[in-house]
Design a protein around this motif. Structure first.
Motif, PDB file in Angstrom:
ATOM      1  N   TYR A  64      19.380   8.805   4.418  1.00 36.56           N
ATOM      2  CA  TYR A  64      19.832   8.427   5.758  1.00 36.56           C
ATOM      3  C   TYR A  64      19.153   7.132   6.216  1.00 36.56           C
ATOM      4  N   SER A  65      17.845   7.056   6.032  1.00 35.60           N
ATOM      5  CA  SER A  65      17.110   5.865   6.448  1.00 35.60           C
ATOM      6  C   SER A  65      17.575   4.624   5.694  1.00 35.60           C
ATOM      7  N   TYR A  66      17.828   4.777   4.403  1.00 35.40           N
ATOM      8  CA  TYR A  66      18.299   3.646   3.609  1.00 35.40           C
ATOM      9  C   TYR A  66      19.699   3.221   4.050  1.00 35.40           C
ATOM     10  N   GLN A  67      20.539   4.190   4.397  1.00 37.74           N
ATOM     11  CA  GLN A  67      21.878   3.877   4.883  1.00 37.74           C
ATOM     12  C   GLN A  67      21.797   3.068   6.189  1.00 37.74           C
ATOM     13  N   GLN A  68      20.816   3.387   7.015  1.00 38.54           N
ATOM     14  CA  GLN A  68      20.638   2.674   8.269  1.00 38.54           C
ATOM     15  C   GLN A  68      20.066   1.278   8.070  1.00 38.54           C
ATOM     16  N   ASN A  69      19.287   1.104   6.983  1.00 36.35           N
ATOM     17  CA  ASN A  69      18.611  -0.168   6.738  1.00 36.35           C
ATOM     18  C   ASN A  69      18.585  -0.453   5.235  1.00 36.35           C
ATOM     19  N   PRO A  70      19.717  -0.854   4.643  1.00 36.35           N
ATOM     20  CA  PRO A  70      19.784  -1.044   3.191  1.00 36.35           C
ATOM     21  C   PRO A  70      18.925  -2.208   2.671  1.00 36.35           C
ATOM     22  N   GLN A  71      18.415  -3.045   3.536  1.00 26.07           N
ATOM     23  CA  GLN A  71      17.531  -4.127   3.087  1.00 26.07           C
ATOM     24  C   GLN A  71      16.122  -3.614   2.796  1.00 26.07           C
ATOM     25  N   ASN A  72      15.809  -2.434   3.270  1.00 26.77           N
ATOM     26  CA  ASN A  72      14.464  -1.876   3.100  1.00 26.77           C
ATOM     27  C   ASN A  72      14.382  -1.103   1.780  1.00 26.77           C
ATOM     28  N   GLU A  73      14.096  -1.826   0.708  1.00 22.25           N
ATOM     29  CA  GLU A  73      14.011  -1.233  -0.632  1.00 22.25           C
ATOM     30  C   GLU A  73      12.862  -0.224  -0.744  1.00 22.25           C
ATOM     31  N   LEU A  75      12.267   2.216   1.005  1.00 19.36           N
ATOM     32  CA  LEU A  75      12.778   3.568   1.243  1.00 19.36           C
ATOM     33  C   LEU A  75      13.233   4.260  -0.036  1.00 19.36           C
TER      34      LEU A  75
END
Length: 119
Positions: A64-73, A75
């Protein structure tokens, strides 16, 4: 009881656990915990479910967190090892009684050991 299962889940994701030693890592943590605070047989029989539940929460929140912020590798750091640990602990164990019983046996032996020596 919940605290030990959460710690066991994260032990499976440690550097030791990530190299195909997830169950061993969880059992090693359990051995140390049990030496200080002994779990009952009733508590021990629920450990696999509780560890799997924590891993499920971790992979769900991570996705879920990655879906919200896909630039944050960052996660994704524990994503693959967590899925692998969850599959071993729950997926394969549900399909194969030998794996399920083997996991339970490792957890029981960790609790039955004295100073790391298995009886």
């Amino acid at each position: 009881m919940l605290d030990v299962s959460v710690a066991m889940a994260y032990a499976m994701l440690s550097s030791y656990g990530k190299v195909d030693r997830g169950i061993s890592a969880a059992a090693a943590f359990l051995r140390g915990f049990h030496a200080t605070y002994a779990l009952t047989l009733e508590e021990r029989k629920h450990l696999r479910l509780l560890v799997a539940a924590r891993l499920s929460c971790s992979v769900t929140l991570g996705a879920y967190s990655y879906q919200q912020n896909p630039q944050n590798e960052y996660l994704l750091l524990h994503s693959q090892p967590a899925w692998k640990a969850l599959e071993l602990l729950w997926g394969h164990a549900q399909e194969d009684d030998n794996i399920r019983l083997g996991i339970q046996n490792m957890f029981d032996r960790a609790c039955d050991s004295h100073f790391g020596i298995i009886n």
